[in-house]
Write an enzyme that holds these catalytic residues in place. Structure first.
Site, short mmCIF file in Angstrom:
data_model
loop_
_atom_site.label_atom_id
_atom_site.label_comp_id
_atom_site.label_asym_id
_atom_site.label_seq_id
_atom_site.Cartn_x
_atom_site.Cartn_y
_atom_site.Cartn_z
N GLY A 61 57.13 -74.74 13.03
CA GLY A 61 55.89 -74.25 12.46
C GLY A 61 54.88 -73.86 13.53
O GLY A 61 54.90 -74.37 14.65
N ARG A 68 63.46 -71.92 12.62
CA ARG A 68 63.85 -73.33 12.56
C ARG A 68 65.35 -73.54 12.73
O ARG A 68 65.88 -74.57 12.33
CB ARG A 68 63.38 -73.92 11.23
CG ARG A 68 61.86 -73.93 11.07
CD ARG A 68 61.43 -74.62 9.80
NE ARG A 68 59.99 -74.58 9.61
CZ ARG A 68 59.13 -75.46 10.12
NH1 ARG A 68 59.58 -76.46 10.85
NH2 ARG A 68 57.83 -75.36 9.87
N ASP A 118 59.13 -82.31 17.40
CA ASP A 118 60.17 -83.29 17.71
C ASP A 118 61.57 -82.74 17.49
O ASP A 118 62.46 -82.92 18.32
CB ASP A 118 59.96 -84.58 16.92
CG ASP A 118 59.66 -84.33 15.44
OD1 ASP A 118 60.32 -83.47 14.85
OD2 ASP A 118 58.78 -85.01 14.90
N ASP A 119 61.79 -82.03 16.37
CA ASP A 119 63.13 -81.48 16.13
C ASP A 119 63.46 -80.36 17.12
O ASP A 119 64.59 -80.26 17.60
CB ASP A 119 63.23 -80.96 14.70
CG ASP A 119 63.29 -82.09 13.68
OD1 ASP A 119 64.08 -83.03 13.88
OD2 ASP A 119 62.55 -82.04 12.68
N LYS A 131 54.60 -79.42 20.83
CA LYS A 131 53.81 -78.70 19.83
C LYS A 131 53.96 -79.34 18.47
O LYS A 131 55.08 -79.63 18.05
CB LYS A 131 54.27 -77.24 19.76
CG LYS A 131 53.69 -76.43 18.63
CD LYS A 131 54.73 -75.79 17.73
CE LYS A 131 55.50 -76.78 16.92
NZ LYS A 131 56.36 -76.19 15.89
N THR A 132 52.89 -79.61 17.80
CA THR A 132 52.85 -79.87 16.36
C THR A 132 51.45 -80.29 15.98
O THR A 132 50.87 -81.18 16.60
CB THR A 132 53.85 -80.95 15.88
OG1 THR A 132 53.59 -81.25 14.51
CG2 THR A 132 53.75 -82.23 16.67
N ASP A 170 50.73 -81.90 13.52
CA ASP A 170 50.79 -83.22 12.88
C ASP A 170 50.40 -84.35 13.83
O ASP A 170 50.06 -85.45 13.38
CB ASP A 170 52.21 -83.49 12.35
CG ASP A 170 52.56 -82.62 11.16
OD1 ASP A 170 51.66 -81.89 10.67
OD2 ASP A 170 53.71 -82.67 10.71
N TYR A 181 31.70 -82.99 -9.06
CA TYR A 181 33.15 -82.91 -8.90
C TYR A 181 33.66 -83.95 -7.90
O TYR A 181 33.02 -84.24 -6.90
CB TYR A 181 33.57 -81.53 -8.41
CG TYR A 181 33.37 -80.42 -9.40
CD1 TYR A 181 34.01 -80.44 -10.64
CD2 TYR A 181 32.52 -79.35 -9.10
CE1 TYR A 181 33.83 -79.41 -11.55
CE2 TYR A 181 32.33 -78.32 -10.01
CZ TYR A 181 32.98 -78.36 -11.23
OH TYR A 181 32.78 -77.35 -12.14
N TYR A 184 48.21 -74.40 5.98
CA TYR A 184 48.34 -73.13 6.68
C TYR A 184 47.01 -72.63 7.24
O TYR A 184 46.98 -71.84 8.18
CB TYR A 184 48.95 -72.08 5.74
CG TYR A 184 50.34 -72.47 5.28
CD1 TYR A 184 51.41 -72.40 6.15
CD2 TYR A 184 50.56 -72.94 4.00
CE1 TYR A 184 52.69 -72.78 5.76
CE2 TYR A 184 51.84 -73.33 3.58
CZ TYR A 184 52.89 -73.25 4.47
OH TYR A 184 54.14 -73.63 4.08
#
Length: 559
Positions: free
Chosen positions: A82, A146, A176-177, A203-204, A206, A244, A427
């Site tokens: 991603g 990917r 990681d992957d 990179k990520t 997350d 709300y 995104y």
């Protein structure tokens, strides 16, 4: 030529800062080695699988007064997984270091991710191409993908492509992957005496690719600041309209670093942390009870509004649902070739699955709304797992909180008026203009990646540390990829993967949330961080995340 915004024109002019050790030039470096390393877990299995690259030392670079010319090198680069803000600057830093080492060297970009090196789909970078993408968001310079690098056929094809282009080094920019791919490719290249090096870059958005050597993955800084701006806007709107409750799901499947960081930047009323839910073995009902209790307490204060942050992967951390999903992953792996299942109607599929699950997991599956069941059965991710990001957890919680409040009202409790809105921010942050921090960090990672190649290393991850200090004080070096690995179950089989770093519940970052949770729930201590700033005082433009600040402060205190 494509149209450029005024901001993009100005950002193209920005010159990223480098650590002092690298700023002296790529040909003026010395390298020091630490002691041998071992895998974070499952050491014997990892060493057996990576006989040629296991146990290498951590390395660091320093600037030297001497200069050593480099021979011409051809290097390939891959963007994998991603998107994350700053990827273009990793390539720019790599390109500049390569050309600085020898102007005749060439950098090739493989198109569409790892499949590009397998299929021989590439471009050669030029000054004009690189200069058009400096300090910009996105991965559109060469695209991403990917594809897993794990088969003999893929390795053979990759080798042939590299040999045809005279490539002696490959940089894989990913999470990681993707960096597990890098480790596999590096091991195969060494085993087969190809002379081709492989270096990874962390990179990520997350934030779950980190350890003592990798303080944070790139993109986390920009993404969390982007989400914090959006959530700050919603907080201000909620505090203005006062009618709300906003349930916001945030990207981060396996770890809640994003949600935790955004919470520290904005101070919402409710922040759920997946790791805490798992540690405390909180059931779905307990989570709903907690949220409904906050809603009711605020209603009693005349506040029928608020905001709740929900991690993308929350549902997978709830014990009874985690067990069910694990069982479901194995069941779906078996059923993917079952013609009776594939051709069955939706309700029939539900019944087939219930019959395959154990009794407890079948009961949990049956209790879920049809909408959630449907989302659980969507196409699985590349690892064969349920796509948790497709599960609308925020809608599930809104429905269940509403039902709980109705029960409380029926029992005589005052619950006010509950009207909810749902959002999913993911995104929106992946391709934002990188912050000054990510622009500098990514450029340094790319520059540093070539430094690792210059010293003949392979199977390493580019590492830049001391990131809460000014860029000139950052420490550049490398960490062996095998040091970060363990064995995990994928597609029903145990495979080597880089271990994800989860939120540490005894760490300094979570402790701040824990200490302030009750106060933030009721007192509306909202912070409105606004948009990322690029020009102005360093205290505004070069600030890092609360996560990095708190973690590095804790390290200094420990020393």
């Amino acid at each position: 030529m494509k149209e450029l915004s005024s901001l993009q024109i100005e950002r193209l002019k920005y010159q990223p800062k480098l650590p002092a050790s690298l700023a002296g030039g790529i040909n003026s470096l010395t390298m020091s080695e630490g002691s041998k390393t071992q895998a974070v877990k499952d050491c014997e299995q990892i060493e057996e699988l990576f006989k040629n690259t296991y146990g290498k030392p951590v390395v660091t670079f320093k600037s030297s007064s001497s200069k050593e010319a480099c021979e011409k090198r051809n290097i390939g680069v891959i963007l994998s997984g991603g998107q994350a803000p700053g990827g273009h600057n990793v390539i720019a830093g790599l390109y500049d270091a390569l050309k600085q080492s020898n102007p005749e060297s060439k950098l090739y970009g493989f198109l569409g991710g790892p499949s590009g090196i397998i299929d021989g789909d590439y471009i050669e970078f030029t000054d004009e191409k690189i200069d058009a993408y400096r300090n910009t968001g996105g991965f559109d310079i060469i695209g991403s993908g990917r594809t897993k690098l794990e088969t003999e056929e893929q390795f053979q094809k990759s080798l042939k492509v590299c040999q045809n282009l005279g490539i002696t080094g490959v940089v894989i920019i990913g999470g990681d992957d993707s960096n597990t791919n890098a480790a596999m490719l590096a091991e195969w290249f060494v085993k087969n005496n190809t002379g081709i090096q492989v270096i990874g870059c962390p990179k990520t958005i997350d934030g779950d690719l980190k350890n003592d050597q990798i303080e944070i993955s790139f993109g986390f800084d920009t993404a969390t600041k982007t989400y914090a701006e959006l959530i700050g806007n919603i907080l201000r709107d909620a505090n203005s309209a006062k009618k709300y409750w906003h349930f916001v799901k945030l990207m981060g499947r396996s770890a809640t670093h994003v949600g935790l960081e955004v919470a520290l930047q904005t101070q919402p009323n409710i922040t759920l942390i997946s790791e805490e839910v798992e540690e405390k073995k909180m059931s779905l009902r307990q989570i709903v009870d907690y949220m409904a209790d906050v809603v009711a307490k605020r209603a009693a204060m005349g506040k029928n509004f608020g905001i709740a942050l929900i991690p993308e992967g929350l549902i997978e951390f709830i014990p009874e649902i985690k067990s069910m999903i694990a069982n479901l992953n194995d069941t779906l792996a078996v059923l993917e070739n079952d013609e009776a299942y594939k051709t069955a109607e939706e309700n029939a599929k539900f019944e087939i699955i219930k019959g395959k699950l154990n009794a407890e997991d079948a009961a949990v599956f049956s209790s879920l709304p049809t909408m959630i069941k449907q989302q659980l059965l969507m196409d699985r991710d590349p690892h064969g797992n349920v796509q948790v990001s497709k599960i609308e957890t925020e809608k599930l919680l809104i429905e269940m909180v509403s039902e709980k409040l109705a029960e409380m009202k029926k029992a005589g409790a005052f619950v006010g008026k509950f009207s909810a809105q749902c959002h999913f921010f993911g995104y929106e942050g992946r391709c934002a203009f990188p912050s000054n921090f990510d622009a500098d960090y990514c450029y340094s990672l790319g520059y540093n990646a070539f430094a690792l190649m210059k010293f003949g290393l392979t199977g390493y991850l580019s590492s830049v540390k001391n990131l809460s200090a000014p860029a000139s004080e950052w420490v550049a070096g490398g960490v062996p990829l095998t040091m970060m690995m363990n064995m995990e179950k994928r597609h029903g089989q145990f495979k080597p993967v880089i271990k994800k770093a989860l939120v540490e519940l005894d760490g300094p970052v979570f402790k701040v949330l824990e200490e302030n949770r009750e106060k933030w729930a009721l007192e509306d201590k909202y912070i409105f961080p606004g948009s990322i700033q690029y020009f102005g005082p360093s205290s505004v433009c070069d600030i890092t995340t609360e996560t990095l600040r708190l973690e590095n402060a804790a390290k200094l205190t420990a020393v």
